[in-house]
Design an enzyme around this catalytic site. Sequence first.
Site, PDB file in Angstrom:
ATOM      1  N   ASP A  12      10.278  -8.085  -4.902  1.00 55.42           N
ATOM      2  CA  ASP A  12       9.385  -8.548  -5.972  1.00 55.42           C
ATOM      3  C   ASP A  12       8.903  -9.961  -5.603  1.00 55.42           C
ATOM      4  O   ASP A  12       9.432 -10.593  -4.683  1.00 55.42           O
ATOM      5  CB  ASP A  12      10.120  -8.560  -7.321  1.00 55.42           C
ATOM      6  CG  ASP A  12       9.202  -8.954  -8.478  1.00 55.42           C
ATOM      7  OD1 ASP A  12       8.015  -8.595  -8.462  1.00 55.42           O
ATOM      8  OD2 ASP A  12       9.665  -9.648  -9.409  1.00 55.42           O
ATOM      9  N   SER A  13       7.934 -10.451  -6.375  1.00 55.20           N
ATOM     10  CA  SER A  13       7.468 -11.819  -6.164  1.00 55.20           C
ATOM     11  C   SER A  13       8.455 -12.840  -6.733  1.00 55.20           C
ATOM     12  O   SER A  13       8.364 -14.019  -6.419  1.00 55.20           O
ATOM     13  CB  SER A  13       6.118 -12.003  -6.855  1.00 55.20           C
ATOM     14  OG  SER A  13       6.265 -11.688  -8.229  1.00 55.20           O
ATOM     15  N   TYR A  44       2.087 -13.472  -8.073  1.00 62.54           N
ATOM     16  CA  TYR A  44       1.127 -12.597  -7.405  1.00 62.54           C
ATOM     17  C   TYR A  44      -0.082 -12.299  -8.296  1.00 62.54           C
ATOM     18  O   TYR A  44      -1.148 -11.965  -7.808  1.00 62.54           O
ATOM     19  CB  TYR A  44       1.792 -11.257  -7.059  1.00 62.54           C
ATOM     20  CG  TYR A  44       2.616 -11.239  -5.792  1.00 62.54           C
ATOM     21  CD1 TYR A  44       2.784 -12.363  -4.991  1.00 62.54           C
ATOM     22  CD2 TYR A  44       3.232 -10.053  -5.387  1.00 62.54           C
ATOM     23  CE1 TYR A  44       3.544 -12.314  -3.837  1.00 62.54           C
ATOM     24  CE2 TYR A  44       3.980  -9.990  -4.231  1.00 62.54           C
ATOM     25  CZ  TYR A  44       4.144 -11.113  -3.449  1.00 62.54           C
ATOM     26  OH  TYR A  44       4.889 -11.046  -2.306  1.00 62.54           O
ATOM     27  N   GLY A  45       0.138 -12.379  -9.611  1.00 64.16           N
ATOM     28  CA  GLY A  45      -0.881 -11.951 -10.566  1.00 64.16           C
ATOM     29  C   GLY A  45      -2.229 -12.636 -10.414  1.00 64.16           C
ATOM     30  O   GLY A  45      -3.258 -12.065 -10.718  1.00 64.16           O
ATOM     31  N   CYS A  76       7.474  -4.204  -8.064  1.00 63.51           N
ATOM     32  CA  CYS A  76       6.411  -5.116  -8.490  1.00 63.51           C
ATOM     33  C   CYS A  76       5.118  -4.323  -8.569  1.00 63.51           C
ATOM     34  O   CYS A  76       4.606  -3.870  -7.535  1.00 63.51           O
ATOM     35  CB  CYS A  76       6.279  -6.251  -7.469  1.00 63.51           C
ATOM     36  SG  CYS A  76       4.885  -7.357  -7.773  1.00 63.51           S
ATOM     37  N   THR A  78       2.153  -5.410  -9.340  1.00 65.85           N
ATOM     38  CA  THR A  78       1.045  -6.177  -8.786  1.00 65.85           C
ATOM     39  C   THR A  78       0.938  -5.957  -7.278  1.00 65.85           C
ATOM     40  O   THR A  78      -0.147  -5.832  -6.721  1.00 65.85           O
ATOM     41  CB  THR A  78       1.244  -7.678  -9.095  1.00 65.85           C
ATOM     42  OG1 THR A  78       1.629  -7.811 -10.460  1.00 65.85           O
ATOM     43  CG2 THR A  78      -0.010  -8.473  -8.857  1.00 65.85           C
ATOM     44  N   CYS A 191       4.761  -4.927 -15.729  1.00 69.56           N
ATOM     45  CA  CYS A 191       5.158  -5.976 -14.784  1.00 69.56           C
ATOM     46  C   CYS A 191       6.664  -6.036 -14.914  1.00 69.56           C
ATOM     47  O   CYS A 191       7.195  -6.103 -16.041  1.00 69.56           O
ATOM     48  CB  CYS A 191       4.532  -7.312 -15.165  1.00 69.56           C
ATOM     49  SG  CYS A 191       5.263  -8.728 -14.320  1.00 69.56           S
ATOM     50  N   THR A 192       7.363  -5.997 -13.789  1.00 71.79           N
ATOM     51  CA  THR A 192       8.825  -5.892 -13.847  1.00 71.79           C
ATOM     52  C   THR A 192       9.493  -7.146 -14.426  1.00 71.79           C
ATOM     53  O   THR A 192      10.668  -7.105 -14.771  1.00 71.79           O
ATOM     54  CB  THR A 192       9.394  -5.585 -12.454  1.00 71.79           C
ATOM     55  OG1 THR A 192       8.814  -6.507 -11.511  1.00 71.79           O
ATOM     56  CG2 THR A 192       9.064  -4.157 -12.039  1.00 71.79           C
ATOM     57  N   HIS A 193       8.735  -8.226 -14.530  1.00 68.08           N
ATOM     58  CA  HIS A 193       9.310  -9.408 -15.188  1.00 68.08           C
ATOM     59  C   HIS A 193       9.478  -9.216 -16.702  1.00 68.08           C
ATOM     60  O   HIS A 193      10.345  -9.835 -17.318  1.00 68.08           O
ATOM     61  CB  HIS A 193       8.389 -10.619 -14.993  1.00 68.08           C
ATOM     62  CG  HIS A 193       8.528 -11.309 -13.675  1.00 68.08           C
ATOM     63  ND1 HIS A 193       8.188 -10.729 -12.480  1.00 68.08           N
ATOM     64  CD2 HIS A 193       8.979 -12.553 -13.375  1.00 68.08           C
ATOM     65  CE1 HIS A 193       8.409 -11.590 -11.495  1.00 68.08           C
ATOM     66  NE2 HIS A 193       8.891 -12.707 -12.023  1.00 68.08           N
TER      67      HIS A 193
HETATM   68  N1  DGL Z   1       6.890  -8.699 -11.226  1.00 71.47           N
HETATM   69  C1  DGL Z   1       5.563  -8.526 -10.764  1.00 71.47           C
HETATM   70  C2  DGL Z   1       4.930  -7.223 -11.256  1.00 71.47           C
HETATM   71  O1  DGL Z   1       5.594  -6.285 -11.509  1.00 71.47           O
HETATM   72  C3  DGL Z   1       4.553  -9.618 -10.817  1.00 71.47           C
HETATM   73  C4  DGL Z   1       4.700 -10.991 -11.289  1.00 71.47           C
HETATM   74  C5  DGL Z   1       3.748 -11.942 -10.557  1.00 71.47           C
HETATM   75  O2  DGL Z   1       4.075 -12.316  -9.430  1.00 71.47           O
HETATM   76  O3  DGL Z   1       2.661 -12.269 -11.089  1.00 71.47           O
HETATM   77  O4  DGL Z   1       3.753  -7.106 -11.402  1.00 71.47           O
END
Ligand code: DGL
Length: 269
Positions: A12-13, A44-45, A76, A78, A191-193
Amino acid sequence: MADVFKPILIFDSGIGGLTVLREARVLMPERGFIYIADDAGFPYGGWEEEPLKAHILALFERLLATYDPEAVVIACSTAFTLAGADLRARFPDICFIGTVPAIKPAAERTRSGLVSVLATPGTVKRAYTRDLIQSFAARCHVRLVGSENLARMAESYVRGETVADDAVLHEVMPCFIEQDGRRTDIVVLACTHYPFMANVFRRLAPWPVDWIDPAEAIARQARRQVPLVDCALHPDQHDFAVFTSGKPDFSARRLLQGFGLQIADAVTG
Ligand code: DGL
């Protein structure tokens, strides 16, 4: 027979992929995991598509050469909605398991027909996401909500920092629609966050909705792809984490340790 010592990479990022690691460990207890956080590239977004794709492909050249994994989980949306097909084409011998917005299950489950997808600005722009809506949710009204700030807020939140309710509400509120006497009843956490903040979302929501967290489905998919080996982990074998910046802060280290991950050196070019 599959090599039991080959690890599974979870990528992931930032810290979002930990939501997937948690489920993957439950379903793949015999496997060792390496968690990769590309914190040097986070978030990454906000990246343009071509530079982000090139960045991810170049990073994977190094990661795969260094860790020789059994499989890779791109935890992730993204990254995967942008670079999943290119990763599979560039590294055909590696099994990649991806993360995509859970639009299909949301369309199957909604009663009101109003579904929202809460994601990064990158994921909402992707052709991949539009295709999912066309293929699986053509009969629903799907609202795409690209949040500029939630991934960062989730990073702060899991580190124990205070995140103001009104700031969170500002990001989440566009998910809630009332139309012709119907209301949004499902919000896809794409988004996994975001699942780290599900409890805050639930508390602030103007009405109750189902919040779909894709982590378990991703782990189930990984389990289907990765051969089951009838051999327990060695008691001295520890999962570890790599931060591409090479310098995770104290709270990130503490968080990762709480997940039973040792911090390893960053991969270099
Ligand atoms: N956790 C990431 C996702 O699932 C992205 C968060 C990011 O880097 O913007 O999209």
